[in-house]
Write a protein that holds these residues in place. Structure first.
Motif, PDB file in Angstrom:
ATOM      1  N   GLU A   6       0.837  -1.078  -0.316  1.00 51.21           N
ATOM      2  CA  GLU A   6      -0.265  -0.343  -0.191  1.00 51.21           C
ATOM      3  C   GLU A   6       0.832   1.236   0.049  1.00 51.21           C
ATOM      4  N   SER A   7       0.520   1.817  -0.433  1.00 49.05           N
ATOM      5  CA  SER A   7       1.038   3.754  -0.411  1.00 49.05           C
ATOM      6  C   SER A   7      -0.597   4.833  -0.366  1.00 49.05           C
ATOM      7  N   GLY A   8      -0.215   5.828  -0.270  1.00 47.13           N
ATOM      8  CA  GLY A   8      -1.161   6.937  -0.149  1.00 47.13           C
ATOM      9  C   GLY A   8      -1.305   7.275   0.979  1.00 47.13           C
ATOM     10  N   GLY A   9      -0.571   6.934   2.016  1.00 47.33           N
ATOM     11  CA  GLY A   9      -1.356   7.006   3.298  1.00 47.33           C
ATOM     12  C   GLY A   9      -0.945   8.635   3.618  1.00 47.33           C
ATOM     13  N   GLY A  10      -1.204   9.627   4.596  1.00 47.45           N
ATOM     14  CA  GLY A  10      -0.705  10.485   5.359  1.00 47.45           C
ATOM     15  C   GLY A  10      -2.213  11.156   6.081  1.00 47.45           C
ATOM     16  N   LEU A  11      -1.553  12.230   6.163  1.00 47.08           N
ATOM     17  CA  LEU A  11      -2.131  13.539   7.502  1.00 47.08           C
ATOM     18  C   LEU A  11      -3.002  14.668   6.220  1.00 47.08           C
ATOM     19  N   VAL A  12      -4.212  14.456   6.124  1.00 48.84           N
ATOM     20  CA  VAL A  12      -5.182  15.441   6.074  1.00 48.84           C
ATOM     21  C   VAL A  12      -6.227  16.155   6.990  1.00 48.84           C
ATOM     22  N   GLN A  13      -6.382  17.361   6.360  1.00 44.82           N
ATOM     23  CA  GLN A  13      -6.986  18.158   7.344  1.00 44.82           C
ATOM     24  C   GLN A  13      -9.013  17.603   7.297  1.00 44.82           C
ATOM     25  N   PRO A  14     -10.172  17.507   7.476  1.00 45.51           N
ATOM     26  CA  PRO A  14     -11.621  17.196   7.363  1.00 45.51           C
ATOM     27  C   PRO A  14     -11.516  17.867   6.617  1.00 45.51           C
ATOM     28  N   GLY A  15     -12.356  17.251   5.832  1.00 47.97           N
ATOM     29  CA  GLY A  15     -12.809  17.413   4.614  1.00 47.97           C
ATOM     30  C   GLY A  15     -12.269  17.263   3.487  1.00 47.97           C
ATOM     31  N   GLY A  16     -10.864  16.678   3.321  1.00 43.79           N
ATOM     32  CA  GLY A  16     -10.202  17.009   2.753  1.00 43.79           C
ATOM     33  C   GLY A  16     -10.295  15.681   1.735  1.00 43.79           C
ATOM     34  N   SER A  17      -9.368  14.872   1.295  1.00 47.13           N
ATOM     35  CA  SER A  17      -9.141  13.642   0.055  1.00 47.13           C
ATOM     36  C   SER A  17      -7.303  13.286  -0.282  1.00 47.13           C
ATOM     37  N   LEU A  18      -7.621  11.563  -0.072  1.00 47.12           N
ATOM     38  CA  LEU A  18      -7.261  11.514   0.010  1.00 47.12           C
ATOM     39  C   LEU A  18      -6.762   9.981  -1.428  1.00 47.12           C
ATOM     40  N   THR A  19      -5.617   9.643  -1.551  1.00 53.25           N
ATOM     41  CA  THR A  19      -5.790   8.577  -2.811  1.00 53.25           C
ATOM     42  C   THR A  19      -5.479   7.558  -1.854  1.00 53.25           C
ATOM     43  N   LEU A  20      -5.270   6.366  -1.971  1.00 61.64           N
ATOM     44  CA  LEU A  20      -4.267   5.115  -1.186  1.00 61.64           C
ATOM     45  C   LEU A  20      -4.103   3.952  -2.730  1.00 61.64           C
ATOM     46  N   SER A  21      -3.221   4.048  -2.518  1.00 60.30           N
ATOM     47  CA  SER A  21      -2.845   2.609  -4.334  1.00 60.30           C
ATOM     48  C   SER A  21      -2.601   0.910  -3.302  1.00 60.30           C
ATOM     49  N   CYS A  22      -2.615   0.139  -4.148  1.00 52.54           N
ATOM     50  CA  CYS A  22      -2.234  -0.897  -3.468  1.00 52.54           C
ATOM     51  C   CYS A  22      -1.491  -1.919  -4.684  1.00 52.54           C
ATOM     52  N   ALA A  23      -0.292  -1.853  -4.781  1.00 52.22           N
ATOM     53  CA  ALA A  23       0.104  -2.703  -6.223  1.00 52.22           C
ATOM     54  C   ALA A  23       0.272  -3.918  -5.415  1.00 52.22           C
ATOM     55  N   ALA A  24      -0.626  -5.015  -6.179  1.00 55.15           N
ATOM     56  CA  ALA A  24      -0.178  -6.501  -6.271  1.00 55.15           C
ATOM     57  C   ALA A  24       1.286  -6.995  -7.722  1.00 55.15           C
ATOM     58  N   SER A  25       2.215  -8.011  -6.743  1.00 53.42           N
ATOM     59  CA  SER A  25       3.016  -9.074  -7.572  1.00 53.42           C
ATOM     60  C   SER A  25       2.761 -10.335  -7.201  1.00 53.42           C
ATOM     61  N   GLY A  26       3.785 -11.046  -7.697  1.00 49.31           N
ATOM     62  CA  GLY A  26       3.812 -13.030  -7.066  1.00 49.31           C
ATOM     63  C   GLY A  26       2.786 -13.527  -8.082  1.00 49.31           C
ATOM     64  N   ASN A  27       2.168 -13.811  -7.427  1.00 46.87           N
ATOM     65  CA  ASN A  27       1.212 -14.933  -8.271  1.00 46.87           C
ATOM     66  C   ASN A  27       0.164 -14.734  -8.704  1.00 46.87           C
ATOM     67  N   ILE A  28      -0.218 -13.076  -9.600  1.00 47.13           N
ATOM     68  CA  ILE A  28      -1.202 -12.727  -9.332  1.00 47.13           C
ATOM     69  C   ILE A  28      -2.624 -12.794 -10.741  1.00 47.13           C
ATOM     70  N   PHE A  29      -2.496 -14.134 -11.269  1.00 52.91           N
ATOM     71  CA  PHE A  29      -3.019 -14.977 -11.962  1.00 52.91           C
ATOM     72  C   PHE A  29      -3.974 -15.270 -10.513  1.00 52.91           C
ATOM     73  N   SER A  30      -4.057 -15.543  -9.475  1.00 57.15           N
ATOM     74  CA  SER A  30      -4.757 -15.660  -8.556  1.00 57.15           C
ATOM     75  C   SER A  30      -5.950 -15.126  -7.515  1.00 57.15           C
ATOM     76  N   ILE A  31      -5.618 -14.247  -8.360  1.00 59.14           N
ATOM     77  CA  ILE A  31      -6.349 -12.509  -7.389  1.00 59.14           C
ATOM     78  C   ILE A  31      -7.607 -11.825  -8.158  1.00 59.14           C
ATOM     79  N   SER A  32      -8.942 -12.293  -8.042  1.00 60.79           N
ATOM     80  CA  SER A  32     -10.419 -12.044  -8.405  1.00 60.79           C
ATOM     81  C   SER A  32     -10.719 -10.777  -7.816  1.00 60.79           C
ATOM     82  N   TYR A  33     -11.006 -10.910  -6.354  1.00 55.62           N
ATOM     83  CA  TYR A  33     -11.803 -10.334  -5.790  1.00 55.62           C
ATOM     84  C   TYR A  33     -10.593  -9.196  -4.740  1.00 55.62           C
ATOM     85  N   MET A  34     -10.451  -7.877  -4.279  1.00 52.41           N
ATOM     86  CA  MET A  34      -9.556  -7.189  -3.837  1.00 52.41           C
ATOM     87  C   MET A  34     -10.771  -6.430  -2.852  1.00 52.41           C
ATOM     88  N   GLY A  35      -9.641  -5.827  -1.954  1.00 52.86           N
ATOM     89  CA  GLY A  35     -10.193  -4.841  -0.948  1.00 52.86           C
ATOM     90  C   GLY A  35      -9.880  -3.615  -0.316  1.00 52.86           C
TER      91      GLY A  35
END
Length: 115
Positions: A6-35
């Motif tokens: 994961e990446s993209g976390g941090g400190l933000v003021q109320p009412g603000g916005s952030l975008t988190l990312s999650c990069a997958a690697s390895g046996n990615i062909f086994s991935i269907s659902y993510m959350g």
């Protein structure tokens, strides 16, 4: 095995916005659902949002209408767009994926909403 970072976390003021990312690697062909889950110390881990490989989304009640989950299947990257953030959204956010081989989790990224 699957590795999630994961990446993209941090400190933000109320009412603000952030975008988190999650990069997958390895046996990615086994991935269907993510959350995304989140956890506050002393409380149970809470479902934030999930998305199937064909794009069906589901959200926790506390974030519905403010957060949007998406994924880039070509890059096997998961995103969480968080808008109108509130102090109650402060938590460690974890990316996860359940596969036939087991459920994999990222290391977590801290989101702090504070003025």
């Amino acid at each position: 095995q699957v590795q999630l970072v994961e990446s993209g976390g941090g400190l933000v003021q109320p009412g603000g916005s952030l975008t988190l990312s999650c990069a997958a690697s390895g046996n990615i062909f086994s991935i269907s659902y993510m959350g995304w889950y989140r956890q506050v110390p002393g409380k149970q881990r809470e479902l934030v949002a999930g998305i199937s490989i064909d794009g069906v989304e589901n959200y926790g009640d506390s974030v519905n209408g403010r957060f949007t989950i998406s994924r880039d299947n070509a890059k096997t990257t998961l995103y969480l767009q968080m808008n109108n953030l509130k102090p109650d959204d402060t938590a460690v956010y974890y990316c996860y994926t359940p596969t036939h081989q087991g459920t994999y989790w990222g290391q977590g990224t801290q989101v702090t909403v504070s003025s």
